[in-house]
Each structure stands twice: as structure tokens, then as C-alpha cells.
Design a protein around this motif. Sequence first.
Motif, PDB file in Angstrom:
ATOM      1  N   ALA A 136      57.687 -21.780 -42.673  1.00 53.82           N
ATOM      2  CA  ALA A 136      57.297 -20.402 -42.958  1.00 53.82           C
ATOM      3  C   ALA A 136      57.620 -19.519 -41.765  1.00 53.82           C
ATOM      4  CB  ALA A 136      55.793 -20.335 -43.280  1.00 53.82           C
ATOM      5  N   ARG A 137      57.566 -18.224 -41.974  1.00 51.56           N
ATOM      6  CA  ARG A 137      57.763 -17.287 -40.872  1.00 51.56           C
ATOM      7  C   ARG A 137      56.549 -17.292 -39.958  1.00 51.56           C
ATOM      8  NH1 ARG A 137      62.033 -13.950 -41.287  1.00 51.56           N
ATOM      9  NH2 ARG A 137      63.132 -13.850 -43.281  1.00 51.56           N
ATOM     10  N   TRP A 138      56.804 -17.014 -38.682  1.00 53.18           N
ATOM     11  CA  TRP A 138      55.713 -16.963 -37.715  1.00 53.18           C
ATOM     12  C   TRP A 138      54.779 -15.817 -38.051  1.00 53.18           C
ATOM     13  CZ3 TRP A 138      54.103 -20.447 -34.429  1.00 53.18           C
ATOM     14  CH2 TRP A 138      53.171 -20.087 -33.452  1.00 53.18           C
ATOM     15  N   MET A 139      53.498 -16.083 -37.942  1.00 51.44           N
ATOM     16  CA  MET A 139      52.503 -15.068 -38.269  1.00 51.44           C
ATOM     17  C   MET A 139      51.458 -15.024 -37.164  1.00 51.44           C
ATOM     18  SD  MET A 139      50.637 -17.281 -41.266  1.00 51.44           S
ATOM     19  CE  MET A 139      52.197 -17.942 -41.850  1.00 51.44           C
ATOM     20  N   GLU A 140      50.700 -13.937 -37.125  1.00 51.45           N
ATOM     21  CA  GLU A 140      49.724 -13.760 -36.056  1.00 51.45           C
ATOM     22  C   GLU A 140      48.657 -14.848 -36.075  1.00 51.45           C
ATOM     23  OE1 GLU A 140      46.663 -10.306 -34.428  1.00 51.45           O
ATOM     24  OE2 GLU A 140      48.256  -9.798 -35.825  1.00 51.45           O
ATOM     25  N   SER A 141      48.238 -15.262 -37.254  1.00 46.25           N
ATOM     26  CA  SER A 141      47.203 -16.287 -37.345  1.00 46.25           C
ATOM     27  C   SER A 141      47.687 -17.641 -36.840  1.00 46.25           C
ATOM     28  CB  SER A 141      46.719 -16.422 -38.785  1.00 46.25           C
ATOM     29  OG  SER A 141      47.790 -16.804 -39.635  1.00 46.25           O
ATOM     30  N   ALA A 142      49.020 -17.834 -36.797  1.00 44.35           N
ATOM     31  CA  ALA A 142      49.561 -19.102 -36.335  1.00 44.35           C
ATOM     32  C   ALA A 142      49.272 -19.327 -34.856  1.00 44.35           C
ATOM     33  CB  ALA A 142      51.068 -19.160 -36.584  1.00 44.35           C
ATOM     34  N   CYS A 143      49.160 -18.254 -34.091  1.00 45.12           N
ATOM     35  CA  CYS A 143      48.858 -18.385 -32.660  1.00 45.12           C
ATOM     36  C   CYS A 143      47.506 -19.062 -32.461  1.00 45.12           C
ATOM     37  CB  CYS A 143      48.863 -17.009 -31.994  1.00 45.12           C
ATOM     38  SG  CYS A 143      50.455 -16.173 -31.999  1.00 45.12           S
ATOM     39  N   LYS A 187      44.170 -23.884 -31.478  1.00 51.88           N
ATOM     40  CA  LYS A 187      43.106 -24.719 -32.035  1.00 51.88           C
ATOM     41  C   LYS A 187      43.545 -26.174 -32.139  1.00 51.88           C
ATOM     42  CE  LYS A 187      40.170 -24.985 -36.174  1.00 51.88           C
ATOM     43  NZ  LYS A 187      39.853 -24.333 -37.463  1.00 51.88           N
ATOM     44  N   LEU A 188      44.782 -26.399 -32.576  1.00 55.99           N
ATOM     45  CA  LEU A 188      45.311 -27.747 -32.697  1.00 55.99           C
ATOM     46  C   LEU A 188      45.389 -28.426 -31.331  1.00 55.99           C
ATOM     47  CD1 LEU A 188      46.766 -30.092 -34.151  1.00 55.99           C
ATOM     48  CD2 LEU A 188      48.892 -28.795 -33.882  1.00 55.99           C
ATOM     49  N   LEU A 189      45.957 -27.748 -30.350  1.00 55.78           N
ATOM     50  CA  LEU A 189      46.096 -28.325 -29.017  1.00 55.78           C
ATOM     51  C   LEU A 189      44.734 -28.569 -28.375  1.00 55.78           C
ATOM     52  CD1 LEU A 189      49.078 -26.140 -27.752  1.00 55.78           C
ATOM     53  CD2 LEU A 189      49.174 -28.540 -28.423  1.00 55.78           C
ATOM     54  N   GLN A 190      43.827 -27.621 -28.546  1.00 54.64           N
ATOM     55  CA  GLN A 190      42.500 -27.730 -27.949  1.00 54.64           C
ATOM     56  C   GLN A 190      41.730 -28.922 -28.516  1.00 54.64           C
ATOM     57  OE1 GLN A 190      41.137 -25.218 -25.559  1.00 54.64           O
ATOM     58  NE2 GLN A 190      39.951 -27.075 -25.216  1.00 54.64           N
ATOM     59  N   SER A 191      42.003 -29.273 -29.744  1.00 53.74           N
ATOM     60  CA  SER A 191      41.265 -30.361 -30.385  1.00 53.74           C
ATOM     61  C   SER A 191      41.559 -31.722 -29.763  1.00 53.74           C
ATOM     62  CB  SER A 191      41.576 -30.394 -31.889  1.00 53.74           C
ATOM     63  OG  SER A 191      42.916 -30.787 -32.117  1.00 53.74           O
ATOM     64  N   PRO A 238      60.093 -12.786 -32.827  1.00 54.25           N
ATOM     65  CA  PRO A 238      59.021 -12.966 -33.822  1.00 54.25           C
ATOM     66  C   PRO A 238      59.000 -14.314 -34.509  1.00 54.25           C
ATOM     67  CG  PRO A 238      60.811 -11.655 -34.749  1.00 54.25           C
ATOM     68  CD  PRO A 238      61.167 -11.887 -33.312  1.00 54.25           C
ATOM     69  N   SER A 239      60.018 -15.139 -34.308  1.00 49.41           N
ATOM     70  CA  SER A 239      60.096 -16.404 -35.036  1.00 49.41           C
ATOM     71  C   SER A 239      59.457 -17.566 -34.299  1.00 49.41           C
ATOM     72  CB  SER A 239      61.562 -16.742 -35.322  1.00 49.41           C
ATOM     73  OG  SER A 239      62.272 -16.888 -34.097  1.00 49.41           O
ATOM     74  N   VAL A 240      58.933 -17.331 -33.118  1.00 52.97           N
ATOM     75  CA  VAL A 240      58.413 -18.419 -32.298  1.00 52.97           C
ATOM     76  C   VAL A 240      57.262 -17.915 -31.440  1.00 52.97           C
ATOM     77  CG1 VAL A 240      60.005 -17.967 -30.384  1.00 52.97           C
ATOM     78  CG2 VAL A 240      59.117 -20.270 -30.723  1.00 52.97           C
ATOM     79  N   GLY A 241      56.355 -18.815 -31.082  1.00 52.91           N
ATOM     80  CA  GLY A 241      55.254 -18.471 -30.204  1.00 52.91           C
ATOM     81  C   GLY A 241      55.260 -19.344 -28.969  1.00 52.91           C
ATOM     82  N   PHE A 242      54.558 -18.891 -27.931  1.00 49.19           N
ATOM     83  CA  PHE A 242      54.466 -19.686 -26.709  1.00 49.19           C
ATOM     84  C   PHE A 242      53.002 -19.801 -26.310  1.00 49.19           C
ATOM     85  CE2 PHE A 242      54.557 -20.853 -22.285  1.00 49.19           C
ATOM     86  CZ  PHE A 242      55.668 -21.670 -22.169  1.00 49.19           C
TER      87      PHE A 242
END
Length: 338
Positions: free
Chosen positions: A29-36, A41-45, A102-106
Motif C-alpha cells: 500500500a501507499r505510505w500513510m501517516e498512521s504507518a509511522c 509500535k512494532l519496533l517498540q514491542s 512520501p513512499s517511505v518512512g524513517f
Amino acid sequence: MPLELIQFDPSHKLLGPGDRGFLVNLTKARWMESACAEAVKLLQSFTQLYYAEKCPQDKDGEKVSADSGMADLEEIEEEDGQRSAQEDKSGIQFAIREMAYPSVGFVASNLADPSDFAHFVLTKLADKNDFKKPRLPFRILPVQRVCEAKAKAVEQAVKPILEDTIGQDEFPFRFSLIFRGHNGGEHLSKYESKSVIRNCIWALNPNCVQCIKYQDYAIIMDIFEPLFVMGVAKDFQQLASYNTWIIRHGIKSDQGPDSEDEISDDPTLNEDEERKRKLRIKRKRRAEKAGLTQPEGDAKKSAEQIEDGDDGGDCEDDTDNHKLGTALNGEQDDSDTE
């Protein structure tokens, strides 16, 4: 190796030199704000579980139990994935860095070695145990260095990382060069960055061999003008190119025969000749595969027909060799298949 943390400014907004962390994108899917927030959350877990493995005894000499880390995989109460220092003894922090792409997050972190943490997370997700799998289809790539996108800066930035991995002895490690989505910038192209890192590897350990599959280390790189990012990933193909969606549905390896062959780089050729040679090899392989897999009685596609067609890209580019039988919403994975 014990857990090592570095100085970290979570309030800093923009990605810049000195940052370390994880390059994250959505594979379906396209990157979205909620994905950040979901990525953090995934990494923190996994921080408590990672801390329990790296520091079996905390500062007070008390044995750290992995049970607390396992509980984190089941549920995180805060929506933003953040927890107080009292709840998380690891001291690992994460923060989103803003990017113009916009297609990737860091996701930046104070981990000294994001590569080791990424390998830990993906290995646990691929484990047969019932770990909670991520809801969104992420690709999580470690970034150990961020520097200016210039050849000299890249060379200086990547040498310490390569020395710690392939340069410690003369073992003939196998490596692959995986360049993510962008072709380069004003001062450094995709092919120049690959050449710089390849030369650094062979200068440190001339016995290393470049391979598409079965590599010991995958060198991940990308250019986000004016920055260059780089990380080293272990077990890249075995862990489905660090794709959580494929891992979630079960890794199916179809790598086939060993790839330590003529597809590896020939340093005697210039860039254009090397690219043409690889395209010929790739087309030949596709022709052979088409000839073997066509149903009996159907017209088989000849090698000449495939040779005349457009191959569609550099065979060194990012590849997934683990495919789902049925992808999300009927779509295939976003990567090319070797």
C-alpha cells in the motif's frame, strides 16, 4: 555483544547525517501517516525481549526475564507505541524523521547497531511460536550510516561498518548490493554508490564474492538527495527480504540452485558492458525457465523472443525470492523476482 546505545535527540525532526535507524515502507500500500506510529509500535514491542537477550543481568545484578518481553509482543496499551521509562528498562528509543519522499518512512533510534536489532525482530516474527504479527505489510531495512551523498563521504562512512562485518578476517563472505527505489542525485548515482561500496569491500577482503542469492550479507543503500543511507542485513533472502507480510504468511524458499556464478560482477568490464552482460544472462535464464515450464502442447517462448524483449531493470536491484501464493487484494509483491 551487550546492548550499546548512542546519544539520540528524539525531538529532531529532519533526517540528517549521524542518524541511525530503520528505513520502512509499506509493501502492499501507499505510505500513510498512521504507518509511522504503527512502525514505531512494532519496533517498540520487541525492545524488552531484545534487552533480556543482550543484558541477562541488569545494572542492579537482577536477572532479566524474557517473560516481560514476551508480554510486549501480545499487547501494547498506548496507541502511539511509547512507554514510560519505568515500564521499559531497555532504554531503547525511537522517533520519526521527516522525509521529502512520501513512499517511505524513517524511524531513527539510539541503537548503536540497528542491523542487529532488525535481524532480531525479523527472526522472531519468522519463528514458529505465535508471536503477534504486524497488521500492516512493512519492509524494515536497517540503516547504520547516514551521510552526504558524495563518493568520498560514502567511502568514509561505510568503511567502519564493513570492517566490523567482512573485514575481520579473510573468509570469502558472499555479499549482494541492494539499491532501493531512487536512481541517485546530483553528485552520486546509483551505479557510482554501488561501485564505491564494492571497491571498499574488496579492498578490505579481496576473497569476498558478490552474489544475488545465498549471500552472507546484503548491503542496503539508497539516496535521498542530499543524503545517502546504508545498512548491512544478515539472512536477507532467508528472512524474505525483511518483508513482514511474507513472513506473516510463512516463508517459502524457492531460491533454486546456488547463485555463485557468472552473475557476480566482472571487475574487468566497464559499467555499460557489465550491465549488458548481466541483462544477457538474465534473459537467457528467463528463456530457459520459460522453455521448461510451458505446458506440453503449447507454443514455447523461444530464447530469441525473450532476448528481443525489454528485460526491465538491473538484475542487482532489490529482489524477493519468496512469493506468496495469493497476495493481498490479488496484487503481487512490489519487488522484482530474480
